[in-house]
Design an enzyme around this catalytic site. Structure first.
Site, mmCIF file in Angstrom:
data_model
loop_
_atom_site.group_PDB
_atom_site.id
_atom_site.type_symbol
_atom_site.label_atom_id
_atom_site.label_comp_id
_atom_site.label_asym_id
_atom_site.label_seq_id
_atom_site.Cartn_x
_atom_site.Cartn_y
_atom_site.Cartn_z
ATOM 1 N N HIS A 38 0.839 -1.209 0.000
ATOM 2 C CA HIS A 38 0.000 0.000 0.000
ATOM 3 C C HIS A 38 0.870 1.252 0.000
ATOM 4 C CE1 HIS A 38 -3.379 -2.624 0.608
ATOM 5 N NE2 HIS A 38 -2.844 -3.103 1.710
ATOM 6 N N VAL B 53 -4.715 -6.743 4.868
ATOM 7 C CA VAL B 53 -3.500 -6.997 5.637
ATOM 8 C C VAL B 53 -2.871 -5.802 6.334
ATOM 9 C CG1 VAL B 53 -1.151 -7.901 5.564
ATOM 10 C CG2 VAL B 53 -2.939 -8.963 4.193
ATOM 11 N N CYS B 54 -2.347 -4.844 5.566
ATOM 12 C CA CYS B 54 -1.470 -3.860 6.188
ATOM 13 C C CYS B 54 -2.200 -2.948 7.166
ATOM 14 C CB CYS B 54 -0.765 -3.025 5.132
ATOM 15 S SG CYS B 54 0.397 -4.004 4.176
ATOM 16 N N GLY B 55 -3.435 -2.641 6.861
ATOM 17 C CA GLY B 55 -4.157 -1.732 7.736
ATOM 18 C C GLY B 55 -4.885 -2.449 8.854
ATOM 19 N N ASP B 56 -4.622 -3.710 9.004
ATOM 20 C CA ASP B 56 -5.402 -4.509 9.941
ATOM 21 C C ASP B 56 -5.076 -4.172 11.397
ATOM 22 O OD1 ASP B 56 -5.203 -7.392 11.546
ATOM 23 O OD2 ASP B 56 -7.069 -7.019 10.488
#
Lengths: 182, 166
Positions: A38, B53-56
């Protein structure tokens, strides 16, 4: 009684890696991870916003490596901080994001060479422990500021919970943060 | 063994006694809130396993776990997913803290804490910090789509100050 959440702490200061003029009306801070896809998507968006907003925008990058899910993120972050000790933070920052699928030690070394940095100097910088300390300090400040994933952006000290993938609305949010006089 | 649902459905606020519960922490093993007396407990309600995923939120807490531990606190994620679903989620995300299954009767603990979303059949995204006596010292209801981060939890744990026993 509850402190407001999502306030940048510490504020942008001399210790930060910054692009743009310190007196800019808008300060955009990214907490990012070089291995996070991201953040990789955000990288060109930030570049375009910098081009669009010009001198009115100060951009700061702080480290927030998610080491549990991204095994190379911490080493990459420390390498950029080591490069920073020789005044070359941004070239390494850009190099890492442009090659974020290949961040193993062998590839990192090729980036060092490609940027004409001295591997010996960088090794010494890494061994000094300062890059590691710096990355950890950034991470801790991110936690205390309400970073909730990567990337997390702050606009003039306030966490931006909007959709950064929509470049126009991101630009509008940045412009809206500028004091009316500017 | 779970307290009743909050009549008005509102978030349990600071000062309230935390409703007791016994929930699976993994298949075949339970944890009771009462057994955790003497140390601060963080309950992080979240809507469901398997968000991006990453912001979880749980992945974030996994990274910050040492900071919670340094403050003597025990952290639990809690959602209406079943224990086996939690196993798969924890293994995939390599989570090093327990996820409680508020699965049967579904959402009963979320209802007792005033954080059930009847329209979705999940809990809200909400945080509770309990002191060593089982009293809610801080609670926070986040907009469902916003990961609340950890700054509020850490502030609250630090605010417990001398009550720390670990």
């Amino acid at each position: 009684m509850t402190r407001e959440q999502g306030r940048l702490n510490p504020p942008v200061g001399a210790q930060d890696h910054a692009q743009g003029s310190a007196g800019a009306a808008i300060a955009l801070v990214e907490y990012g991870d070089y291995e996070c896809p991201h953040c990789g998507r955000a990288y060109p968006i930030v570049k375009r916003l910098q081009a669009r907003l010009g001198a009115g925008l100060l951009f700061v990058f702080r480290n927030f490596p998610l080491a549990e899910v991204h095994p190379h993120a911490t080493a990459a972050a420390e390498l950029a901080e080591a490069a920073a000790m020789g005044g070359r933070f941004w070239p390494m920052h850009d190099m890492l994001f442009e090659h974020q699928d290949a961040l193993d030690d062998g590839h990192l070394l090729t980036y060092v060479r490609a940027l004409d940095l001295d591997p010996g100097d960088l090794r010494k910088a890494l061994e000094s422990g300062r890059p590691k300390e710096r990355v950890r300090a950034d991470f801790t400040s991110g936690v205390r500021s309400g970073v909730n994933g990567t990337p997390t952006f702050f606009i003039n000290g306030r966490r931006f919970d909007g959709n950064w993938t929509d470049e126009d609305s991101f630009a509008a949010a940045l412009r809206a943060a500028a004091p009316p006089s500017s | 063994m779970t307290a009743n649902a909050r009549a008005d459905g509102s978030l349990l606020a600071a000062g309230a006694r935390a409703p007791e519960f016994v929930l699976p922490r993994e298949p075949g093993a339970t944890v009771s809130l009462r057994s955790l007396r003497g140390r601060p407990v963080v309950l992080a309600f979240y809507p469901a396993d398997w968000s991006p995923v990453c912001g979880d939120q749980m992945a974030l807490y996994n990274e910050i776990l040492p900071e919670f531990q340094a403050l003597g606190a025990e952290l639990f994620g809690i959602s209406v997913d079943g224990a086996w679903c939690h196993v798969a989620f924890r293994e995939t995300r390599r989570l090093r803290f327990p996820l409680l299954a508020d699965f049967e009767p579904k959402g009963a603990v979320a209802r007792a804490y005033g954080v059930y979303r009847a329209q979705d059949g999940t809990s809200e995204r909400a945080l509770f910090v309990l002191d060593g006596d089982g009293i809610v010292r801080w609670s926070y209801l986040s907009p469902i789509e916003v990961n609340p981060g950890a700054d509020g939890i850490l502030d609250a744990l630090e605010g417990l100050g001398g009550r720390r026993t670990a």
